[in-house]
Scaffold this motif. Structure first.
Motif, short mmCIF file in Angstrom:
data_model
loop_
_atom_site.label_atom_id
_atom_site.label_comp_id
_atom_site.label_asym_id
_atom_site.label_seq_id
_atom_site.Cartn_x
_atom_site.Cartn_y
_atom_site.Cartn_z
N ASP A 1 66.30 39.30 -104.12
CA ASP A 1 65.75 38.21 -104.86
C ASP A 1 66.42 38.11 -106.25
O ASP A 1 66.81 37.12 -106.54
N LEU A 2 66.43 39.37 -106.85
CA LEU A 2 67.11 39.30 -107.93
C LEU A 2 68.55 39.03 -108.17
O LEU A 2 68.98 38.44 -109.03
N VAL A 3 69.26 39.42 -107.04
CA VAL A 3 70.73 38.96 -106.72
C VAL A 3 70.65 37.50 -106.59
O VAL A 3 71.70 37.07 -107.28
N HIS A 4 69.90 36.93 -106.00
CA HIS A 4 69.86 35.68 -105.93
C HIS A 4 69.87 34.83 -107.07
O HIS A 4 70.76 33.98 -107.42
N HIS A 5 68.83 35.17 -108.00
CA HIS A 5 68.91 34.50 -109.36
C HIS A 5 69.87 34.90 -110.19
O HIS A 5 70.40 34.13 -110.96
N ALA A 6 70.43 36.17 -110.11
CA ALA A 6 71.56 36.53 -110.97
C ALA A 6 72.84 35.74 -110.48
O ALA A 6 73.50 35.43 -111.47
N ILE A 7 73.08 35.38 -109.26
CA ILE A 7 74.07 34.56 -108.87
C ILE A 7 74.03 33.11 -109.45
O ILE A 7 74.86 32.55 -110.02
N HIS A 8 72.81 32.66 -109.31
CA HIS A 8 72.51 31.18 -110.05
C HIS A 8 72.67 31.40 -111.60
O HIS A 8 73.67 30.52 -111.91
#
Length: 214
Positions: A126-133
Motif C-alpha cells: 500500500d505504501l509503495v503504491h502511494h510512493a509511486i504516485h
C-alpha cells in the motif's frame, strides 16, 4: 559498411533523435543516415511506433538495474538520479515515454526494480503504491504522472497483472493488491485527490524539517 540490423537501426535512431529531436526523426531521414533505402528499415522495425518503442528501450535499458545493498533510500535515490542522467543525455526520451500508450518492456523492468527496492526496504504494498504516485514520472528522472488513470475493465487489468507475474513480480504484486485491497486507506484502486494530498503532505513535511533545521 556494417550489415544492417535492428540494433544498428535503433542506435542510429537514438543518435538522430539526440541530434534532431523526435520531430526530426523519420524513417526516410533515418534511412539516409544509414545509407539505405527506407524500405530496408522495415525488415527490422515494422513502423514508426515500433521504432519509438525500440529507442525508448535502448535508452532505458542502459540504466543499471543490478542488485543494491544497504538502506532503501540511498539505493532508490541513486537509481532515480541515474535514470535522470540518462534522460538528460537524451532530452527527447521523456517526451517519447509520455507519448506511448503502454510502457515498453524496459520501462516496466525499471519500474519493477524500483518497486523491488522499496518492498525489500520494508515498505508495505500500500505504501509503495502511494510512493509511486508521489514520485510520478520522477521515478524515471523527469516530472510527469506515470500512470494512466483512465478507467479500464477490472477483469482485463487483473488478467494483465497475472500475465506479468513471472517477468515483473513486484509490479504484478502491487497491481493485484491495489485492485482488490479494500483495507487500503483509500480503498481499492486509485484516488486522484488522495494521491495529490499524500504528495503535498510529504512535501510539506519535508519543507518543515528543513525549516526546523535552519
Amino acid at each position: 559498411m556494417a550489415r544492417l540490423s535492428r540494433e544498428r537501426v535503433l542506435e542510429a535512431a537514438v543518435a538522430l533523435a539526440d541530434e534532431a529531436g523526435l520531430d526530426g526523426l523519420s524513417m526516410r531521414r533515418l534511412a539516409t543516415e544509414l545509407g539505405v533505402v527506407p524500405m530496408a528499415l522495415y525488415k527490422h522495425v515494422a513502423n514508426k511506433d515500433e521504432l519509438l518503442d525500440g529507442i525508448i528501450d535502448t535508452v532505458v535499458g542502459e540504466i543499471d538495474l543490478g542488485p543494491v545493498e544497504g538502506d532503501w533510500r540511498p539505493a532508490v535515490r541513486a537509481r532515480i538520479l541515474t535514470a535522470r542522467a540518462q534522460m538528460l543525455r537524451h532530452p527527447w526520451a521523456s517526451g517519447a515515454i509520455e507519448s506511448r500508450r503502454n510502457p515498453t518492456p524496459a520501462v516496466l523492468a525499471y519500474m519493477n526494480s524500483v518497486i523491488g527496492l522499496l518492498r525489500t526496504g520494508g515498505f508495505t504494498v500500500d505504501l509503495v503504491h502511494h510512493a509511486i504516485h508521489t514520485l510520478g514520472s520522477r521515478i524515471l528522472g523527469f516530472s510527469q504522472e506515470l500512470f494512466d488513470d483512465t478507467p479500464a475493465d477490472p477483469g482485463a487489468q487483473e488478467a494483465a497483472a497475472h500475465a506479468m507475474k513471472d517477468t515483473f513480480p513486484w509490479l504484478a504484486e502491487m497491481a493485484l493488491q491495489v485492485a482488490h485491497d479494500e483495507k487500503s486507506i483509500v480503498g481499492s484502486g486509485c484516488d486522484d485527490q488522495f494521491e495529490f494530498e499524500f504528495a503535498l503532505d510529504l512535501l510539506l513535511d519535508g519543507l518543515e524539517r528543513l525549516r526546523s533545521a535552519v
